[in-house]
Design an enzyme around this catalytic site. Sequence first.
Site, PDB file in Angstrom:
ATOM      1  N   HIS A 138     -17.917  77.960  -6.244  1.00 10.91           N
ATOM      2  CA  HIS A 138     -18.003  79.090  -7.151  1.00 10.91           C
ATOM      3  C   HIS A 138     -16.618  79.414  -7.574  1.00 10.91           C
ATOM      4  O   HIS A 138     -15.621  79.571  -7.139  1.00 10.91           O
ATOM      5  CB  HIS A 138     -18.447  80.353  -6.053  1.00 10.91           C
ATOM      6  CG  HIS A 138     -18.642  81.522  -6.478  1.00 10.91           C
ATOM      7  ND1 HIS A 138     -19.288  81.930  -7.802  1.00 10.91           N
ATOM      8  CD2 HIS A 138     -18.151  82.779  -6.201  1.00 10.91           C
ATOM      9  CE1 HIS A 138     -19.137  82.943  -8.057  1.00 10.91           C
ATOM     10  NE2 HIS A 138     -18.489  83.581  -6.977  1.00 10.91           N
ATOM     11  N   ASN A 166     -16.099  85.137 -13.470  1.00 11.50           N
ATOM     12  CA  ASN A 166     -17.070  84.957 -11.969  1.00 11.50           C
ATOM     13  C   ASN A 166     -18.318  85.380 -12.980  1.00 11.50           C
ATOM     14  O   ASN A 166     -18.706  86.473 -13.142  1.00 11.50           O
ATOM     15  CB  ASN A 166     -16.730  86.076 -11.095  1.00 11.50           C
ATOM     16  CG  ASN A 166     -17.545  85.854  -9.929  1.00 11.50           C
ATOM     17  OD1 ASN A 166     -18.838  84.997 -10.044  1.00 11.50           O
ATOM     18  ND2 ASN A 166     -17.400  86.488  -8.909  1.00 11.50           N
ATOM     19  N   CYS A 191     -23.671  85.583  -5.242  1.00 11.40           N
ATOM     20  CA  CYS A 191     -22.723  84.333  -5.798  1.00 11.40           C
ATOM     21  C   CYS A 191     -23.123  83.236  -4.955  1.00 11.40           C
ATOM     22  O   CYS A 191     -22.822  82.342  -5.652  1.00 11.40           O
ATOM     23  CB  CYS A 191     -21.223  84.459  -5.568  1.00 11.40           C
ATOM     24  SG  CYS A 191     -20.822  86.140  -6.542  1.00 11.40           S
TER      25      CYS A 191
HETATM   26  O1  UT7 Z   1     -18.099  86.283  -6.438  1.00 13.11           O
HETATM   27  C1  UT7 Z   1     -18.182  87.068  -5.175  1.00 13.11           C
HETATM   28  C2  UT7 Z   1     -16.953  86.886  -4.390  1.00 13.11           C
HETATM   29  N1  UT7 Z   1     -15.675  87.729  -4.889  1.00 13.11           N
HETATM   30  C3  UT7 Z   1     -14.646  87.324  -4.659  1.00 13.11           C
HETATM   31  O2  UT7 Z   1     -14.409  85.810  -4.264  1.00 13.11           O
HETATM   32  C4  UT7 Z   1     -13.448  88.089  -5.057  1.00 13.11           C
HETATM   33  C5  UT7 Z   1     -12.316  88.141  -3.769  1.00 13.11           C
HETATM   34  N2  UT7 Z   1     -11.190  88.883  -4.166  1.00 13.11           N
HETATM   35  C6  UT7 Z   1     -10.471  88.635  -5.065  1.00 13.11           C
HETATM   36  O3  UT7 Z   1     -10.340  87.612  -5.900  1.00 13.11           O
HETATM   37  C7  UT7 Z   1      -9.032  89.440  -5.217  1.00 13.11           C
HETATM   38  O4  UT7 Z   1      -8.876  90.319  -3.973  1.00 13.11           O
HETATM   39  C8  UT7 Z   1      -9.063  90.517  -6.369  1.00 13.11           C
HETATM   40  C9  UT7 Z   1      -8.664  89.734  -7.519  1.00 13.11           C
HETATM   41  C10 UT7 Z   1     -10.050  91.337  -6.493  1.00 13.11           C
HETATM   42  C11 UT7 Z   1      -7.788  91.502  -6.112  1.00 13.11           C
HETATM   43  O5  UT7 Z   1      -6.559  90.628  -6.079  1.00 13.11           O
HETATM   44  P1  UT7 Z   1      -5.515  91.179  -4.825  1.00 13.11           P
HETATM   45  O6  UT7 Z   1      -4.562  90.340  -5.055  1.00 13.11           O
HETATM   46  O7  UT7 Z   1      -6.323  91.049  -3.669  1.00 13.11           O
HETATM   47  O8  UT7 Z   1      -5.096  92.345  -5.282  1.00 13.11           O
HETATM   48  P2  UT7 Z   1      -5.428  93.901  -4.544  1.00 13.11           P
HETATM   49  O9  UT7 Z   1      -6.708  94.383  -4.427  1.00 13.11           O
HETATM   50  O10 UT7 Z   1      -4.477  93.898  -3.282  1.00 13.11           O
HETATM   51  O11 UT7 Z   1      -4.524  95.112  -5.363  1.00 13.11           O
HETATM   52  C12 UT7 Z   1      -3.107  94.928  -5.944  1.00 13.11           C
HETATM   53  C13 UT7 Z   1      -2.817  95.808  -6.831  1.00 13.11           C
HETATM   54  C14 UT7 Z   1      -3.042  97.419  -6.306  1.00 13.11           C
HETATM   55  O12 UT7 Z   1      -2.089  98.172  -6.581  1.00 13.11           O
HETATM   56  P3  UT7 Z   1      -1.006  98.503  -5.747  1.00 13.11           P
HETATM   57  O13 UT7 Z   1      -1.857  99.600  -4.626  1.00 13.11           O
HETATM   58  O14 UT7 Z   1      -0.334  97.375  -5.026  1.00 13.11           O
HETATM   59  O15 UT7 Z   1       0.030  99.527  -6.464  1.00 13.11           O
HETATM   60  C15 UT7 Z   1      -4.329  97.423  -7.344  1.00 13.11           C
HETATM   61  O16 UT7 Z   1      -4.666  98.728  -7.699  1.00 13.11           O
HETATM   62  O17 UT7 Z   1      -3.252  95.549  -8.165  1.00 13.11           O
HETATM   63  C16 UT7 Z   1      -3.920  96.845  -8.703  1.00 13.11           C
HETATM   64  N3  UT7 Z   1      -4.805  96.228  -9.495  1.00 13.11           N
HETATM   65  C17 UT7 Z   1      -5.000  96.068 -10.896  1.00 13.11           C
HETATM   66  N4  UT7 Z   1      -3.902  96.026 -11.564  1.00 13.11           N
HETATM   67  C18 UT7 Z   1      -3.892  95.716 -12.855  1.00 13.11           C
HETATM   68  C19 UT7 Z   1      -6.246  96.048  -8.953  1.00 13.11           C
HETATM   69  N5  UT7 Z   1      -7.099  95.630 -10.059  1.00 13.11           N
HETATM   70  C20 UT7 Z   1      -6.176  95.636 -11.062  1.00 13.11           C
HETATM   71  C21 UT7 Z   1      -6.305  95.496 -12.701  1.00 13.11           C
HETATM   72  N6  UT7 Z   1      -5.102  95.354 -13.284  1.00 13.11           N
HETATM   73  N7  UT7 Z   1      -7.343  94.781 -12.955  1.00 13.11           N
END
Ligand code: UT7
Length: 333
Positions: free
Chosen positions: A260, A290, A127
């Site tokens: 980005h 993205n 990225c």
């Molecule tokens: O381009 C390269 C750079 N990449 C990035 O910059 C990505 C950086 N990271 C992010 O943008 C975020 O960390 C994410 C969008 C990937 C995830 O968001 P988050 O707020 O960090 O969520 P999380 O990983 O802490 O997950 C929270 C909850 C989890 O459930 P529990 O364990 O709290 O019950 C996940 O299982 O959300 C759940 N979850 C989803 N639920 C519904 C994860 N993905 C999904 C989904 N739909 N698609």
Amino acid sequence: MSVYSRIVGTGSYLPPRRLSNADLVAELAAKGVETSDEWIVERTGIGARHFAATGVFSSDLAFEACKQALSAAQLGPQDIDLVIVATSTPDMVFPSTACILQHKLAQLSPQAMGIAGSPAFDVQAVCAGFIYALSVADAMLRAGNAKRALVVGAEVFSRLLDFNDRTTCVLFGDGAGAVVLEASEQPGILATDIHADGKHVGLLCVPGHVQGGEILGDPVLKMDGQGVFKLAVGVLEDTARAVLAKAGLQDSDLDWLVPHQANIRIIQSTAKKLKLSLDKVLLTVADHGNTSAASIPLALDKGVRGGQIQPGQLVMLEGVGGGFAWGSVLLRY
Ligand code: UT7
């Protein structure tokens, strides 16, 4: 030798197939993968993404973006003497997507064949790829090694996604953006700042490889989202401060931030640290998610074509991604 390189044309392209969150949620539900529009919008700001059709490759998307950029610059392929493509989704293992793109551009007309023979190569910094590619092109132009470069970010990231993994498959899309960069006495790119730290390879990767005619390992995207998030917020502030310092400027001098487009929360955090209101930030994350190396030139082109970015304004581009690799470019448009 010219003192600067400057952008004289921009272009972009999104493949026609658009999936809103609702469309994707329905497709995933049919496979038993549960997600929702609310979750995607709240956690990422993404509302839709575009996916290329089978048989359409990064070079095809790049080709369309380059035609637009060349037309905006009132130039033809024969005026280009350097082609750099940032991509993590090349058409082939080799040759480079840049070589394939160069040949497609050369076939546009008998005159366009003048692009053949120019150096053409890919840059792989995920990225941060467009930032890396622009930094390399800037250095080559300022050193007198080329006069006009096509610098492209092009991706078919949908090909790397595991559609059973809801934590990643809702985040990415396909697209391309391009600029024509010209050696110039007039600014121009003012400063560049690129970095990498390979100890974070496992945070965001596609760990498969080709061996003996087979793909070994796991050829789909793996990401520790929270780990990436935390690291991204820190390094983006560092590189923003570094590139401003190199140019002897301050955050209050900025007219536009073109970040980005991975997550609106990361973008908001960077804007806040730079004391920039969000109306000074070019945003496309809602429209197509993205697109990795394509995301910055896609947003830049939107800002130029939309009339927001005006000649003479100070613009910061910045990106971060797998590697970990990150960086920024500061320019007078
Ligand atoms: O381009 C390269 C750079 N990449 C990035 O910059 C990505 C950086 N990271 C992010 O943008 C975020 O960390 C994410 C969008 C990937 C995830 O968001 P988050 O707020 O960090 O969520 P999380 O990983 O802490 O997950 C929270 C909850 C989890 O459930 P529990 O364990 O709290 O019950 C996940 O299982 O959300 C759940 N979850 C989803 N639920 C519904 C994860 N993905 C999904 C989904 N739909 N698609």
